[in-house]
Design a protein around this motif. Sequence first.
Motif, PDB file in Angstrom:
ATOM      1  N   GLY A  39       0.824  -1.206   0.000  1.00  0.00           N
ATOM      2  CA  GLY A  39       0.000   0.000   0.000  1.00  0.00           C
ATOM      3  C   GLY A  39       0.853   1.248   0.000  1.00  0.00           C
ATOM      4  O   GLY A  39       0.537   2.224  -0.685  1.00  0.00           O
ATOM      5  N   GLY A  40       1.931   1.215   0.752  1.00  0.00           N
ATOM      6  CA  GLY A  40       2.841   2.352   0.802  1.00  0.00           C
ATOM      7  C   GLY A  40       3.526   2.592  -0.525  1.00  0.00           C
ATOM      8  O   GLY A  40       3.663   3.726  -0.974  1.00  0.00           O
ATOM      9  N   GLN A  41       3.964   1.517  -1.167  1.00  0.00           N
ATOM     10  CA  GLN A  41       4.602   1.631  -2.473  1.00  0.00           C
ATOM     11  C   GLN A  41       3.620   2.190  -3.497  1.00  0.00           C
ATOM     12  O   GLN A  41       3.964   3.075  -4.277  1.00  0.00           O
ATOM     13  CB  GLN A  41       5.113   0.273  -2.946  1.00  0.00           C
ATOM     14  N   GLU A  45      -2.064  -1.815 -15.521  1.00  0.00           N
ATOM     15  CA  GLU A  45      -1.318  -3.005 -15.122  1.00  0.00           C
ATOM     16  C   GLU A  45      -0.221  -2.651 -14.127  1.00  0.00           C
ATOM     17  O   GLU A  45       0.001  -3.365 -13.154  1.00  0.00           O
ATOM     18  CB  GLU A  45      -0.710  -3.696 -16.344  1.00  0.00           C
ATOM     19  N   GLN A  46       0.445  -1.530 -14.350  1.00  0.00           N
ATOM     20  CA  GLN A  46       1.494  -1.091 -13.424  1.00  0.00           C
ATOM     21  C   GLN A  46       0.921  -0.828 -12.033  1.00  0.00           C
ATOM     22  O   GLN A  46       1.528  -1.190 -11.027  1.00  0.00           O
ATOM     23  CB  GLN A  46       2.161   0.169 -13.974  1.00  0.00           C
ATOM     24  N   LEU A  47      -0.277  -0.256 -11.985  1.00  0.00           N
ATOM     25  CA  LEU A  47      -0.922  -0.030 -10.689  1.00  0.00           C
ATOM     26  C   LEU A  47      -1.327  -1.348 -10.045  1.00  0.00           C
ATOM     27  O   LEU A  47      -1.213  -1.510  -8.834  1.00  0.00           O
ATOM     28  CB  LEU A  47      -2.142   0.876 -10.846  1.00  0.00           C
ATOM     29  N   TYR A  48      -1.822  -2.304 -10.840  1.00  0.00           N
ATOM     30  CA  TYR A  48      -2.193  -3.616 -10.305  1.00  0.00           C
ATOM     31  C   TYR A  48      -0.983  -4.307  -9.693  1.00  0.00           C
ATOM     32  O   TYR A  48      -1.072  -4.932  -8.638  1.00  0.00           O
ATOM     33  CB  TYR A  48      -2.781  -4.520 -11.382  1.00  0.00           C
ATOM     34  N   ILE A  49       0.163  -4.187 -10.347  1.00  0.00           N
ATOM     35  CA  ILE A  49       1.388  -4.801  -9.835  1.00  0.00           C
ATOM     36  C   ILE A  49       1.797  -4.125  -8.528  1.00  0.00           C
ATOM     37  O   ILE A  49       2.079  -4.786  -7.532  1.00  0.00           O
ATOM     38  CB  ILE A  49       2.522  -4.724 -10.878  1.00  0.00           C
ATOM     39  N   ARG A  50       1.789  -2.808  -8.514  1.00  0.00           N
ATOM     40  CA  ARG A  50       2.185  -2.067  -7.312  1.00  0.00           C
ATOM     41  C   ARG A  50       1.220  -2.298  -6.155  1.00  0.00           C
ATOM     42  O   ARG A  50       1.605  -2.232  -5.000  1.00  0.00           O
ATOM     43  CB  ARG A  50       2.320  -0.586  -7.611  1.00  0.00           C
ATOM     44  N   ALA A  51      -0.054  -2.576  -6.484  1.00  0.00           N
ATOM     45  CA  ALA A  51      -1.053  -2.834  -5.443  1.00  0.00           C
ATOM     46  C   ALA A  51      -1.014  -4.286  -4.978  1.00  0.00           C
ATOM     47  O   ALA A  51      -1.686  -4.651  -4.017  1.00  0.00           O
ATOM     48  CB  ALA A  51      -2.446  -2.500  -5.955  1.00  0.00           C
ATOM     49  N   GLY A  52      -0.232  -5.126  -5.662  1.00  0.00           N
ATOM     50  CA  GLY A  52      -0.142  -6.532  -5.281  1.00  0.00           C
ATOM     51  C   GLY A  52      -1.280  -7.379  -5.811  1.00  0.00           C
ATOM     52  O   GLY A  52      -1.458  -8.517  -5.395  1.00  0.00           O
ATOM     53  N   ILE A  53      -2.064  -6.845  -6.742  1.00  0.00           N
ATOM     54  CA  ILE A  53      -3.175  -7.606  -7.326  1.00  0.00           C
ATOM     55  C   ILE A  53      -2.649  -8.547  -8.394  1.00  0.00           C
ATOM     56  O   ILE A  53      -3.109  -9.672  -8.528  1.00  0.00           O
ATOM     57  CB  ILE A  53      -4.242  -6.657  -7.910  1.00  0.00           C
TER      58      ILE A  53
END
Length: 129
Positions: free
Chosen positions: A10-12, A69-77
């Motif tokens: 979440g922080g990332q 997709e970049q946000l999904y990766i950063r969110a851990g989804i």
Amino acid sequence: MARTKVGQLGGQLGEYLKEQRTQSRLSLRQLADQVGVSNPYLSQIERGLRRPSAEVLQQLAKALRISAEQLYIRAGIVSPDDSHIAVGGSVELAVLNDASLTERQKQTLLDVYASFIHQNDDLHDQSTA
């Protein structure tokens, strides 16, 4: 330990979103209005206190003109690991992009898929030990 990992993710994500928002010269209020969420909710996402849904991430990506997709990766989804990529993209992305599913259905499918992958990884680890 799981809470720490979620907090780190979440922080990332939050740091990345704030950086993108700043580079786009948008205020917190402007981005919240474009995405259709409240200012406090967006602020909590940026501070790593809340984990947004895939739908909110899609709206954020659209408003910031960045890859969902970049946000999904950063969110851990979605895992950045290529080992579970199917032809044409990942299973996770296919589920997230399916407009015929509700957010709850998407999350349920992603949870089931992740549990299968984890279970198979455990079986593989046991067979190689």
